[in-house]
Design an enzyme around this catalytic site. Structure first.
Site, PDB file in Angstrom:
ATOM      1  CE  LYS A  88      67.057  67.928  42.485  1.00  0.00           C
ATOM      2  NZ  LYS A  88      68.409  68.135  43.032  1.00  0.00           N
ATOM      3  CB  SER A 139      69.142  65.379  45.809  1.00  0.00           C
ATOM      4  OG  SER A 139      69.417  66.596  45.146  1.00  0.00           O
ATOM      5  CB  SER A 145      72.309  67.349  43.939  1.00  0.00           C
ATOM      6  OG  SER A 145      72.284  67.286  45.338  1.00  0.00           O
TER       7      SER A 145
END
Ligand SMILES: [Mg+2]
Ligand SMILES: [Zn+2]
Lengths: 100, 488, 484
Positions: free
Chosen positions: B79, B154, B178
């Site tokens: 990420k 996210s 997330s």
């Protein structure tokens, strides 16, 4: 409690976090903030008398390091990332006033 | 042989038995990413050079047969909120679009030490602020199962890269769902570990007291493998636990017979899609067949989880994002700034997207003189109640079971105009973060051809039980083995 | 006309002299950094993702200071973020302490302007991190992060002081204590110790607290006293002209001797303090606090009392020595090695010795003269083997020599040994009297004071070696003999 967040308040908090915003943005945010804050006000229903605040879930305490100095990171790389630098310093525009 | 659907364990076995080299596996992964990802847009950066160099080193390690770990030579995605030395780390924000960290996050370093191969950095909602990946300031990621739909957020890019077969495992980060919510939307297994189980050092903070780095994988076994590698005490993160990390996979096959699953009644009220509810009920029945007891429990403060979560997020984020000021790194309006205040105002105006602006302003509001007690402090108190809810519920059962979202993946643009409605899509996943407890998300079926996710919530530091119960489910179901057909 | 009384409180910022910074392992010795931005890391430059880790030594030193100021040490301590933007603050917040500081509710006894004892209440002592250094150029500013993150102690007094002298006395004493504890060098020029004064005035006899102003960045005792005095006068004038004092932050313009208003703040400070989520709380247990208490050295007041008693010194005499621990220690060492009285050692130390240090701008650390040799020299004067004046000459020789040297050796080299041989002295007197008949006439005419002048001639002729008592005896006898 109901808090209408007017554009003056929006501009005030924008300034606190040093965010430039236009009049038009202030208007839009004002509307959105009021409904969000209204929603948050539901917390008022909860009885929190004698409830301590929780800022941490680990229950860790006394996490300390020994006082030992170690070598630093590369200044060249640090300054490479900086928008402006001069003679090994970070360069910033004129500073007015004293905030600290 | 379909390389892109291999589990981490399968790929590791092929590397160990020299059926394939890490360089070959890495090249195949990169090639597929260059072909497929333009449709998905899961990666912000593909790190071809770094990946091939790491793969070469992994092959040398494998040849020598020394220092091998289950991750040696395995391609993974990271990420873009986690710092990678020499590889651009953007948090999907304009303000960091060209920022190249000069140090590695602890997790990055641990994975490098284990010999894993960094393929690239994945897209996300800007600074983790969003539930659909649509708040990325760079581009929107699409759901590999339906390109018209969002991957969730996210960690949307992390889930999508995994689902599309563009890595063998993916590292996400879960501040309020997330990892789990996009895992559910994309048919991926993922865990939000106990807060403090994995070091946050080098993770660009959203909410320091909620943020948890966690792996996303094809199955529970892989998830346990990766967590074991990245978990543990870090002298550079004072909020990590000192307790040793268990060897999760050694107890994975232990029977779940006789254990008890708690069903939080507050999670099964109005608002849930029938298809989602159906899938979850079926999962419950599957567990019953495995000999587990089902018991209704109550998490009475559930309805307050969302305001608590968002208030505390806004407050901490407003402070955490103060360092993006245009003077030391990242975007800077220094060219036109007449003084230093001006550089702040302009840089942050240009560099932050609307959602970030909204949240940091509301955070300043919740912390400011006159409002602190009513908002920030009140939220911290109700947070205590949320935490007690979980402790109490988990004192009578082994784990809790709930969906990851009330719906399956929604359409792009469907909720972007109403921030509050977007916040509501996190309703089932946010409560665990203020409480700090771990939760494992896993595929639980489909509704209208879109994946349904469920989560198992456990006691503090008891990831072991989550893996055990999750693994038992994946032994008798094959939802997690379903792969999307990437359309046009 | 109304008489006004000043009300002064002090905030003292003292950097702690740890090896590493407060929250990272970078060296804290920034004043010896070779170049700007060389003692830096992701933590102290606020790079994204970096996290603080607390320095154990900083906690110990802060506790020591708290205990020495008679504070109670708070067993439960938390850190907080103070949020504001400034280019010397890399994270956009300063990690500080807010509602739970390390120490609170202490006191310090000082002497006020009339030398009467008074007690100043210490409200709190808390730990925070220092900021980076900012150099203002003409159209821009330069930032050096070497200082960023150095542990900084903030010592806050109640507004208990009523005179500038009392404020100075308090500040001086805090500085001495910090130096005694070895936690701060007291160097104000380098900014290692700095003051902030809160000043208000009120009609004498009233107990109200009127609006105060804060004067920032006072970097010397002189600046502290001048700025406070100026501000007191300014506020009195404001009231006398029927005006109101505005609560504001002021700077001190040393060159013009005036306080100046800092640029007006559109938003009054709203620091949005909240608990620092990256740092777990500190739980200091009783045993640990006691173990720190055991490390406390004898502090200036106690030492002063002991010196007065043990060495029979007056309070002022003792405090001259105890202002600096190193000087007090040196004094005690010389006394222990000397046969002379403590009073004698005191007058040598506070006389010629301190004059030398003042004139040469040296500190005790620069002095190489050992206590043993200093003692030997003093004893030579005491037992009259050299004159007092010769003793001063030898002392300066030894101090200048920058190495250990034997005082008796210098006496021999310079031929300074005192002479009590009356024949040698008589010879000198005879010669002086025959060379100065006019002065002899004056003496015989009754001007007795001329003896002093003639004694000077004797000292010069004998190069100070003549025992002055013997010389005077002989001189007077010889003069009287001329009357007949
Ligand atoms: Mg302060
Ligand atoms: Zn540092």
């Amino acid at each position: 409690m109901t808090n209408k967040i007017d554009t003056d308040m929006v501009k005030h908090v924008a300034n606190l976090v040093r965010l430039g915003i236009s009049e038009e943005e202030a208007q839009t945010f004002s509307g959105q903030f009021s409904s969000i804050i209204d929603y948050f006000n539901m917390l008022n229903e909860v009885d929190t008398e004698n409830v301590p605040p929780a800022s941490d879930t680990t229950n860790n305490t006394n996490v300390l390091r020994e006082d030992v100095a170690e070598p630093s990171m590369s200044r060249v790389e640090f300054l490479d990332n900086a928008p402006q630098s001069e003679r090994g310093y970070i360069k910033v525009p004129t500073v007015l006033g004293d905030e600290s | 042989m379909q390389l892109h659907t291999l589990t981490l364990r399968e790929a590791s076995e092929m590397l160990a038995t020299k059926q394939i080299s890490s360089v070959e596996l890495t090249q195949a992964t990169l090639q597929r990413a260059h072909e497929i990802d333009p449709k998905i847009q899961s990666y912000v950066t593909l790190a071809d050079d770094v990946a091939l160099e790491q793969a070469k080193q992994a092959d040398e390690r494998i040849a020598k047969g020394k220092d091998l770990t289950p991750l040696t030579g395995i391609p993974f995605a990271m990420k873009d909120a986690i710092s990678t030395r020499g590889v651009r780390t953007t948090c999907s924000s304009k303000i960091l679009e060209n920022y190249v960290p000069q140090y590695n996050a602890t997790v990055t370093q641990k994975l490098a030490d284990a010999g894993a191969v960094l393929i690239g950095k994945t897209n996300m909602d800007e600074f983790g602020m969003g539930s659909s990946c649509e708040n990325s300031a760079l581009f929107k990621t699409r759901n590999p199962w339906n390109l018209e739909r969002v991957p969730g957020g996210s960690s949307g890019g992390a889930a999508a890269s995994m689902a599309a077969g563009l890595c063998n495992f993916s590292i996400g980060e879960d501040t309020g769902g997330s990892v789990r919510m996009p895992a559910g939307f994309c048919n991926v297994t993922g865990i939000k570990p106990t807060y403090g189980r994995v070091s946050r050092y080098g993770l660009i903070s959203l909410v320091s007291s909620f943020d948890c780095i966690g792996p996303m994988t094809r199955d529970v076994y892989d998830c346990a493998t990766v967590l074991e590698t990245i978990a543990g005490h870090d002298p550079q993160d004072s909020t990590t636990f000192n307790s040793p990390v268990p060897q999760y996979n050694q107890n994975l096959n232990k029977t779940v017979k006789g254990m008890t699953i708690g069903i939080p009644k507050e999670y099964f009220v109005s608002g849930m899609d029938a298809g989602v509810e159906n899938a979850i009920q079926q999962a419950i029945r599957t567990y019953e067949k495995l000999g587990m007891k089902i018991q209704e429990v109550s998490l009475p403060h559930t309805q307050y989880a969302l305001p608590v979560y968002y208030l505390l997020l806004f407050a901490e984020a407003s402070s955490n994002l103060a360092r993006f000021d245009g003077t030391r790194f990242g975007l800077s309006a220094s060219e036109n700034a007449k003084d230093v205040i001006d550089i702040y105002l302009q840089t942050r105006h240009e560099g932050f997207g609307d959602e970030v602006k909204r949240r940091i302003m509301l955070g300043a509001y919740a912390l400011s003189a006159g409002y602190y007690d009513a908002y920030y402090l009140k939220a911290q108190k109700v947070r205590t109640l949320l935490r007690r809810d979980f402790e109490l519920a988990l004192s009578s059962v082994d784990i809790l079971l709930a969906p990851t979202s009330p719906t399956t993946a929604f359409k792009l643009g469907e909720k972007t105009n109403n921030p509050l409605e977007m916040y509501l899509s996190d309703i089932y996943v946010v409560a665990t973060n203020p409480a700090g407890v771990p939760a494992l998300a896993l595929p639980a079926g489909f509704s209208n051809n879109m994946p349904v996710g469920m989560q198992l919530i456990g006691k503090h530091l008891d990831e072991q039980t989550l893996f055990q119960v999750g693994h038992a489910y994946q032994q008798v179901t094959d939802w997690h083995k379903q792969n999307p057909v990437i359309g046009d | 006309m109304t008489q006004y009384e000043p009300v002064i409180g002090l905030e003292i910022h003292a950097e702690l002299q740890t090896r590493s910074k407060m929250f990272c392992s970078c060296s804290a010795d920034y004043s010896n950094a070779p170049e700007p931005n060389t003692f830096i890391c992701p933590v102290c430059t606020g790079l994204p993702g970096a996290m603080p880790v607390l320095n154990k030594k900083a906690i110990e030193q802060a506790t020591l200071v708290g205990l020495s100021l008679n504070c109670s040490i708070n067993e439960f301590n938390t850190f907080a973020r103070k949020n504001y933007f400034y280019p010397d603050l890399p994270k956009g917040y300063q990690i500080s302490q807010y509602d739970l500081p390390i120490a609170s509710k202490g006191w310090l006894d000082i002497l006020d302007d009339t030398d009467s004892p008074m007690r100043v209440v210490v409200r709190r002592v808390h730990l925070e991190e220092d900021t980076a250094k900012l150099a203002h150029e003409k159209n821009y500013a330069l930032v050096d992060f070497n200082r960023a993150g150095v542990p900084l102690l903030e010592i806050v007094s109640e507004p208990d002081m009523r005179t500038v002298e009392a404020a100075l006395s308090y500040a001086t004493k805090i500085r001495a204590i910090l130096r005694y504890l070895g936690v701060n060098s007291g160097d104000m020029e380098k900014g290692i110790l700095r003051f902030e004064a809160n000043v208000s005035v009120r009609p004498r006899g009233s107990s109200e607290l009127r609006t105060r102003t804060e004067i920032k960045n006072l970097n010397s005792f002189r600046a502290l006293t001048r700025a406070s005095a100026y501000e007191i006068e300014r506020q009195i004038k404001v009231y006398e002209n029927g005006g109101e004092v505005v609560q504001e932050t002021l700077g001190w313009d040393e060159a013009h001797g005036v306080t100046i208003s800092q640029r007006g703040k559109e938003d009054a400070h709203d620091y949005r303090y909240f608990p620092e989520p990256d740092l777990p709380p500190l739980q200091l247990d009783r045993n640990w606090i006691n173990s720190i208490k055991n490390q406390l050295p004898e502090l200036p007041d106690a030492k002063n009392r002991r010196f007065m008693e043990q060495y029979e010194l007056k309070r002022r005499e003792a405090s001259l020595l105890t202002a600096e621990k190193s000087l007090a220690d040196y004094f005690e060492e010389v006394v222990s090695k000397s046969k002379s009285s403590a009073k004698t050692v005191h007058s040598w130390l506070t006389g010629e010795f301190m004059r030398y240090m003042n004139d040469s701008g040296q500190t005790l650390e620069d002095i190489t003269l050992s206590a043993a040799q200093f003692a030997q020299l003093i004893d030579m004067v005491t037992d009259k083997s050299i004159s007092g004046n010769s003793g001063k000459v030898v002392l300066n020789e030894m101090l200048n020599a920058k190495r250990n040297c034997d005082p008796s050796q210098i006496v021999k080299e310079k031929n300074l040994a005192q002479v009590s041989d009356t024949g040698f002295i008589q010879e000198a007197i005879e010669k002086i009297l025959s060379d100065n008949p006019r002065e002899v006439e004056q003496f015989l005419a009754g001007k007795e004071t001329i003896v002093q002048w003639l004694m000077g001639q004797v000292a010069r002729a004998t190069k100070g070696k003549a025992d002055p008592n013997i010389a005077k005896d002989l001189l007077v006898k010889t003069l009287e003999a001329r009357r007949k």
